[in-house]
Design an enzyme around this catalytic site. Structure first.
Site, PDB file in Angstrom:
ATOM      1  N   ALA A 177       0.566  -1.327  -0.466  1.00 47.73           N
ATOM      2  CA  ALA A 177      -0.083  -0.186   0.169  1.00 47.73           C
ATOM      3  C   ALA A 177       0.294   1.073   0.370  1.00 47.73           C
ATOM      4  CB  ALA A 177      -1.260  -0.184   1.349  1.00 47.73           C
ATOM      5  N   ASN A 199       1.238  -3.798   8.037  1.00 42.52           N
ATOM      6  CA  ASN A 199       2.225  -4.252   6.568  1.00 42.52           C
ATOM      7  C   ASN A 199       3.294  -3.482   6.197  1.00 42.52           C
ATOM      8  OD1 ASN A 199       1.554  -7.039   6.051  1.00 42.52           O
ATOM      9  ND2 ASN A 199      -0.742  -6.636   5.817  1.00 42.52           N
ATOM     10  N   HIS A 207      -0.350   7.534   3.988  1.00 38.53           N
ATOM     11  CA  HIS A 207       0.909   6.938   4.638  1.00 38.53           C
ATOM     12  C   HIS A 207       2.180   8.231   4.573  1.00 38.53           C
ATOM     13  CE1 HIS A 207      -0.900   2.701   4.653  1.00 38.53           C
ATOM     14  NE2 HIS A 207      -1.336   3.072   4.151  1.00 38.53           N
TER      15      HIS A 207
END
Length: 271
Positions: free
Chosen positions: A128, A194, A224
């Site tokens: 991601a 993750n 993020h």
């Protein structure tokens, strides 16, 4: 050496939101053939019904009709031990999406040793987050600092230790729910680990990578951010990810990363 005109024989481990999205994307690729799907026993009948007889649907590596050339894991952490380790030992190259599990050094060693024993390659998907190629390249010259900051809407942290820190259903302002190492983040927030683990393994490691996790009512997506500095200079990258259309809990980019891994495997020119 693979026949240049023969499709790559692929086994997919898992057929949830990511696995189904990947399968749909590559189903008609001439250079790829998803011939095997490994899922838990209780899911086999449903997956067979969805895929038909053209795909060998089984619940274990031992039950595979033949050894695949390449395997893609998108099933969760337990699949790494149950399926990826024996595939690597048998010489099958594997790409894995469940990077958060690799905060467990014993598991990372088991995967590395299995790959070494089988002469296979283990690829960790970027998932991601972007910028992993730049971070891994910068590591070659030396990194002084790597930080990962992850923001989610408050309800995205339900079912985690954040519930003991703040009222996630009634937040008016952002609140930091974790600060520490990537290893500790992975252990405390395994379902959200993750990205932090991927950043850590590409950069300065699980213990040196600093992580900040934030519950933020002002955001509607998972955000993020990577900040790094070293011999290469400085970098800051921020991504606001959309989910898969049919699963709001799953990053679309994670599925796209897996699709890219499959197509790269079949390609003679890779970037």
């Amino acid at each position: 050496m693979r026949n240049a005109h023969a499709p790559v024989d692929v086994a997919m481990i898992g057929f949830g939101a990511i696995g189904a999205a990947v399968y749909r994307a590559v189903e008609h690729d001439a250079a790829l053939r998803v011939a095997h799907v490994i899922v838990p026993e209780h899911q086999c009948d449903a997956v067979r019904g969805a895929l038909g007889e053209r795909v060998d649907v089984v619940s274990s590596v031992d039950a595979l009709a033949c050894r695949p050339q390449f395997a893609l894991e998108c099933a969760g952490h337990g699949a790494l031990v149950d399926h990826v380790v024996p595939l690597l030992k048998a010489g099958t190259d594997c790409a894995v999406a469940s990077i958060g599990a690799l905060s467990d050094l014993a598991l990372l060693d088991a995967l590395s040793n299995a790959a070494d024993a089988g002469g296979a390659t283990l690829t960790l998907l970027s998932g991601a987050i972007g910028g992993i190629d730049a971070l891994a390249a910068a590591r070659q010259g030396g990194l002084d600092e790597v930080r990962y900051i992850g923001r989610k809407p408050p309800l995205g942290w339900l079912g985690t230790p954040a519930e003991a820190i703040c009222d996630l259903r009634a937040m008016a302002a952002e609140q930091t729910i974790f600060e520490g190492s990537a290893r500790d983040a992975a252990q405390l927030y395994p379902r959200n680990a993750n990205v932090a683990a991927t950043v850590a393994l590409a950069g300065v490691g699980l213990d040196a990578t600093r992580v900040c996790l934030i519950a933020d009512p002002a955001v509607t997506r998972n955000v993020h951010r990577i900040v790094a500095r070293g011999a290469f200079g400085e970098m800051s990258i921020e991504m606001s990810g959309k989910p898969l259309p049919d699963n709001p809990k799953t990053s679309a980019l994670t599925a796209f990363s897996a699709i890219r891994a499959l197509r790269n495997r079949a390609s003679h020119c890779v970037i």
